[in-house]
Design a protein around this motif. Sequence first.
Motif, PDB file in Angstrom:
ATOM      1  N   ASN A 177      26.851  25.165   0.698  1.00 46.61           N
ATOM      2  CA  ASN A 177      26.656  24.692  -1.066  1.00 46.61           C
ATOM      3  C   ASN A 177      26.449  23.876  -1.493  1.00 46.61           C
ATOM      4  N   GLY A 178      24.890  23.451  -0.517  1.00 51.34           N
ATOM      5  CA  GLY A 178      24.219  22.288  -1.736  1.00 51.34           C
ATOM      6  C   GLY A 178      24.548  20.888  -0.786  1.00 51.34           C
ATOM      7  N   GLN A 179      25.765  20.721  -0.343  1.00 49.26           N
ATOM      8  CA  GLN A 179      26.682  19.457  -0.017  1.00 49.26           C
ATOM      9  C   GLN A 179      26.355  19.408   1.600  1.00 49.26           C
ATOM     10  N   SER A 180      26.409  17.852   2.335  1.00 46.56           N
ATOM     11  CA  SER A 180      25.908  17.672   3.487  1.00 46.56           C
ATOM     12  C   SER A 180      27.941  17.309   4.179  1.00 46.56           C
ATOM     13  N   TYR A 181      27.510  17.849   5.010  1.00 44.74           N
ATOM     14  CA  TYR A 181      29.195  17.939   5.807  1.00 44.74           C
ATOM     15  C   TYR A 181      29.521  17.731   7.540  1.00 44.74           C
ATOM     16  N   TYR A 182      30.205  17.839   8.012  1.00 45.07           N
ATOM     17  CA  TYR A 182      29.781  16.877   9.305  1.00 45.07           C
ATOM     18  C   TYR A 182      31.623  17.267   9.718  1.00 45.07           C
ATOM     19  N   LEU A 183      31.067  17.994  11.361  1.00 45.83           N
ATOM     20  CA  LEU A 183      32.315  18.172  11.563  1.00 45.83           C
ATOM     21  C   LEU A 183      32.322  17.373  13.454  1.00 45.83           C
ATOM     22  N   GLY A 184      33.617  17.051  14.330  1.00 50.18           N
ATOM     23  CA  GLY A 184      33.312  16.318  15.586  1.00 50.18           C
ATOM     24  C   GLY A 184      33.359  17.338  16.168  1.00 50.18           C
ATOM     25  N   THR A 185      32.895  17.215  17.878  1.00 51.09           N
ATOM     26  CA  THR A 185      32.670  17.988  18.924  1.00 51.09           C
ATOM     27  C   THR A 185      31.898  17.277  20.231  1.00 51.09           C
ATOM     28  N   ARG A 209      26.234  17.041  11.964  1.00 50.65           N
ATOM     29  CA  ARG A 209      25.672  17.324  10.267  1.00 50.65           C
ATOM     30  C   ARG A 209      25.671  18.773   9.817  1.00 50.65           C
ATOM     31  N   TYR A 210      25.868  19.648   8.947  1.00 49.21           N
ATOM     32  CA  TYR A 210      25.430  20.983   8.210  1.00 49.21           C
ATOM     33  C   TYR A 210      25.358  20.637   6.908  1.00 49.21           C
ATOM     34  N   GLU A 211      24.884  22.324   5.996  1.00 47.41           N
ATOM     35  CA  GLU A 211      24.822  21.738   5.168  1.00 47.41           C
ATOM     36  C   GLU A 211      25.479  22.875   3.842  1.00 47.41           C
ATOM     37  N   GLU A 213      41.679  38.171  37.400  1.00 51.64           N
ATOM     38  CA  GLU A 213      42.098  38.410  35.363  1.00 51.64           C
ATOM     39  C   GLU A 213      41.805  37.118  34.705  1.00 51.64           C
ATOM     40  N   TYR A 214      41.095  37.083  33.623  1.00 49.15           N
ATOM     41  CA  TYR A 214      40.958  35.749  33.336  1.00 49.15           C
ATOM     42  C   TYR A 214      42.106  34.326  33.293  1.00 49.15           C
ATOM     43  N   PRO A 215      41.994  33.702  33.344  1.00 41.76           N
ATOM     44  CA  PRO A 215      42.572  32.815  33.639  1.00 41.76           C
ATOM     45  C   PRO A 215      43.958  32.409  32.215  1.00 41.76           C
ATOM     46  N   LEU A 216      42.887  32.238  31.410  1.00 40.62           N
ATOM     47  CA  LEU A 216      43.169  31.771  30.077  1.00 40.62           C
ATOM     48  C   LEU A 216      44.035  32.822  28.738  1.00 40.62           C
ATOM     49  N   PRO A 217      44.722  32.122  28.040  1.00 42.05           N
ATOM     50  CA  PRO A 217      45.181  33.509  27.161  1.00 42.05           C
ATOM     51  C   PRO A 217      44.213  33.676  26.029  1.00 42.05           C
ATOM     52  N   LYS A 218      43.089  32.905  25.113  1.00 41.15           N
ATOM     53  CA  LYS A 218      42.296  33.192  24.484  1.00 41.15           C
ATOM     54  C   LYS A 218      41.439  33.093  25.187  1.00 41.15           C
ATOM     55  N   GLN A 219      40.323  32.914  24.672  1.00 43.56           N
ATOM     56  CA  GLN A 219      38.532  32.520  24.819  1.00 43.56           C
ATOM     57  C   GLN A 219      38.041  32.273  23.213  1.00 43.56           C
ATOM     58  N   ASP A 220      37.589  30.898  22.600  1.00 45.13           N
ATOM     59  CA  ASP A 220      36.278  30.954  21.919  1.00 45.13           C
ATOM     60  C   ASP A 220      35.306  30.376  22.174  1.00 45.13           C
ATOM     61  N   MET A 221      34.512  31.186  20.957  1.00 44.68           N
ATOM     62  CA  MET A 221      32.484  30.410  21.521  1.00 44.68           C
ATOM     63  C   MET A 221      32.479  29.681  19.858  1.00 44.68           C
ATOM     64  N   ILE A 222      32.320  28.099  20.264  1.00 49.39           N
ATOM     65  CA  ILE A 222      31.595  27.937  18.890  1.00 49.39           C
ATOM     66  C   ILE A 222      29.826  28.337  18.652  1.00 49.39           C
ATOM     67  N   ALA A 223      29.523  28.384  17.718  1.00 49.57           N
ATOM     68  CA  ALA A 223      28.340  27.921  17.449  1.00 49.57           C
ATOM     69  C   ALA A 223      28.656  26.102  16.403  1.00 49.57           C
ATOM     70  N   VAL A 224      27.398  25.588  17.432  1.00 42.68           N
ATOM     71  CA  VAL A 224      26.954  23.972  16.513  1.00 42.68           C
ATOM     72  C   VAL A 224      25.887  23.248  16.324  1.00 42.68           C
ATOM     73  N   PRO A 225      25.739  23.088  14.936  1.00 39.58           N
ATOM     74  CA  PRO A 225      24.744  22.624  14.605  1.00 39.58           C
ATOM     75  C   PRO A 225      23.871  21.560  15.290  1.00 39.58           C
ATOM     76  N   ASP A 226      24.064  21.102  15.868  1.00 38.88           N
ATOM     77  CA  ASP A 226      23.381  19.876  17.015  1.00 38.88           C
ATOM     78  C   ASP A 226      24.115  20.102  17.923  1.00 38.88           C
ATOM     79  N   PHE A 227      23.075  20.689  19.167  1.00 36.28           N
ATOM     80  CA  PHE A 227      23.233  20.782  20.517  1.00 36.28           C
ATOM     81  C   PHE A 227      22.266  20.550  21.647  1.00 36.28           C
TER      82      PHE A 227
END
Length: 843
Positions: free
Chosen positions: A113-121, A109-111, A241-255
């Motif tokens: 603009n004053g509202q609560s939202y959820y993400l799935g991870t 869960r994260y806030e 070589e790095y073996p994948l075509p992309k690298q993402d890093m994501i910050a998760v509020p609950d971890f």
Amino acid sequence: MNPNVRPVHYNIHLYPDLTTFKFKGTEEVLLRVVEPARAIEFNGLEMKVLSAAVTVGGAVWPVKGVSENAEKEAFVVELEKEVPVGEAVLKLEFEGEINDKLAGFYRSRYEYNGQSYYLGTTQFEPCDARRAFPCWDEPACKARFSITMTVQKDLTALSNMPIKSETTEGDLKTCVFDVTPVMSTYLVAYCVGHFEYLETTTEEGIKFRVYTVPGKKELGRFALDVGAKTISFFAKYYGIEYPLPKQDMIAVPDFSFGAMENWGLITYRETALLCDESSSFVAKSRVAYVVGHELAHQWFGNLVTMEWWKELWLNEGFATFMGTKAVDHLFPQWQVWTKFLNDHVFRALRVDALRSSHPIEVDISVARKVDEIFDAISYAKGASVILMIESALGEEPFRKGLNIYLNRFKYGNAHTEDLWQGLTEGSGKKVSNIMDPWVKKIGYPVVTVEETGQPGKLKITQNRYLAAGDVKPEENETIWPILLGVSTQSHPDIKYVELNTKEAVIDVDVSSNTEWIKLNAGQTGLYRVQYSAALFKRLGDNLSALSARDRAGLQNDAFALAIAGSISVVDYLELVSKFTEETNDTVWSDIFANLAVVRKLFDSPSMEKFVLKLVSKIGGELGWSGKPGEDESRSSLRGSVIATLGAVGDVAVIEEAKKRWTAFLSDKNSLPADLQSGVFYLVAKNGGEAEINQMIEVYKTSTLPAQKVTALRSIGSSRNPELIKKGLEYMMSEEVRMQDRFILLAALASSKVGRDICWDYVKQNWSLLEVKISHNLLPRIISYTCEDFSTPEKAKEVEDFFSQHKVHGTERTIAQTIESINSNTAIHSRNVAQVSKYLEQFN
């Protein structure tokens, strides 16, 4: 799992719903059948398997039924007749919960603009992929994964690989991801939610992104820059070589953890990824290190994976070491190899000094016991051993050996012996002979150094070191191969001498028999050194001639020897009293940590005066404001010194902290980040309910992850019993995330009055804590609450309570906590009179 039926390729389609927190899925798994089988077994936990079908060569194979084995966290598809050797396809329909346990497929869960939202991870390591989809949830069961997600069309879906195609139908969109390389289930990842991102491209052309929840992407710019440069550094260093075509890093509020190295989609706690230019040196260096650690895993752990969890150190020890190497490459001015001592070597030595420790390689037969070895031994001792290996072999032979190992086992699994073989081929030295005792045996040695009366000749003895100081003969049988680094007053350049026996007489380069002699020079060895009284005094009298690493090592060894009773606490305090001219932040950091232990055991106004005298000089030099062009580590040291001076009653420092806090409340930019930790702490410790309420407000409203943690920790700094109880209530409120509750508890339990109140709370509310704290964080609740007790009555109380309240996966933590309490008891009783007399004379 049955080794005769193994997955080759998963085709998974997931339908997550972030309003009901449920998911449904379908799955087709291409199987390789090695021997005829009447049943197909796979892992699954807290899910329902709605249907199962099997085909062989396109023909439907009759299924008798599906049963669940809850104890094994598995399902079994029973067949009417044997599946023959060859290929088969298992088709499943399943459903489960997007849970709130920080494990498996979970919600955060994260806030905004004053509202609560959820993400799935997701968080699947070590064995929670089975909560998210039916699978063979073991590191050696590698396969390819084709993942598809159908989500609300306004949401972003992410996984290990880039999106291959996307189609929209009504309010839903279906994202089809490219097929992954061969990989283990614990590295699969997916996220769904409202995200924003920053993007760059590495010099090799890899697309690199940092994702955050809305409103925070600019805090990812430092990590983006560090990450892109780090991945290029590793590609060159490993020669692969790095073996994948992309690298993402994501910050998760609950971890739950710091971060997770999912291949191509690394997930992070926000404090481990997000900062800005105004952030403290500690915050920025943490982000740089954690990013380096996780990207190191993309080769060590992901490309080549340990065969089973007993060799977890092959993942975590290497990532810890290589993460440091990457930060040193990018920020050589940070002197991270000196900091490596505090963060990893000393931490490893401290934990491995307990009888209840374990070897780096430890047999794990039950998957659910794996959580307990994600500890200082696998990470810190593993990394420290690797530093020893590199020092023994040389940097280039070491790197060459890693290249051989990674190329030989890429996309596969490996054992420790396979690494030794690669390093042997790279260096020409038989590495297993040197390293096996360090990896397969518990503990480490203390090397005793005595003069023989002949100039240049020293008698060296090695024995196992235990914090309890009472090593039994059967515990002292290991002979560790030690490469002794030796530096002397007249010959300061380090020379190495091999020690492969219990005792030896060695030759060292000296010009007289009154020189200082430093063993473990450079501090690359994982052992303690105990000097004769004369040698110890010479080193203490010549601190300025030693490197920062050697000063840190001398001081830390002396503290450990005092803990074990090999020298007295007074001997340690005598040495530390000579560090008034010290300027290095790493050396001071360890002194502060060790003196905090001494202060807890021998708390008195005289002890506070001792610390005040010790720190006053550096405090006066640093003051409250930095100078133009000042080194970042010096700015960080200023904050630590201010906190320490205030903690031992420096009235002027406390009053200045209060003034700066008042200014901060009016202007949040008025207080430099490196001073915030000290100021927040001193204000909360010396304030009342109003200050605690102000701290809570900062915690609730701050947008900077590191500042939020600083405020949360400071809420626990009061010594007022009623405010401590209020802190415990706040800890369990919905305003404090599950991942952060242990942070506040650790602060609340850091004083004697707080420790007793927190322990009573834990006992009275244990069933609530089991629900409100993630299962892999419960061990921290136990240790932070209890490990600083120092009476036999408390040791018995803790032992009795947890014998009646057993929690799977905390057994080793409980044993280590009780051992620490007993050690504290012995240290206090052995030294209390002598320390009291010394402090009276010193002051």
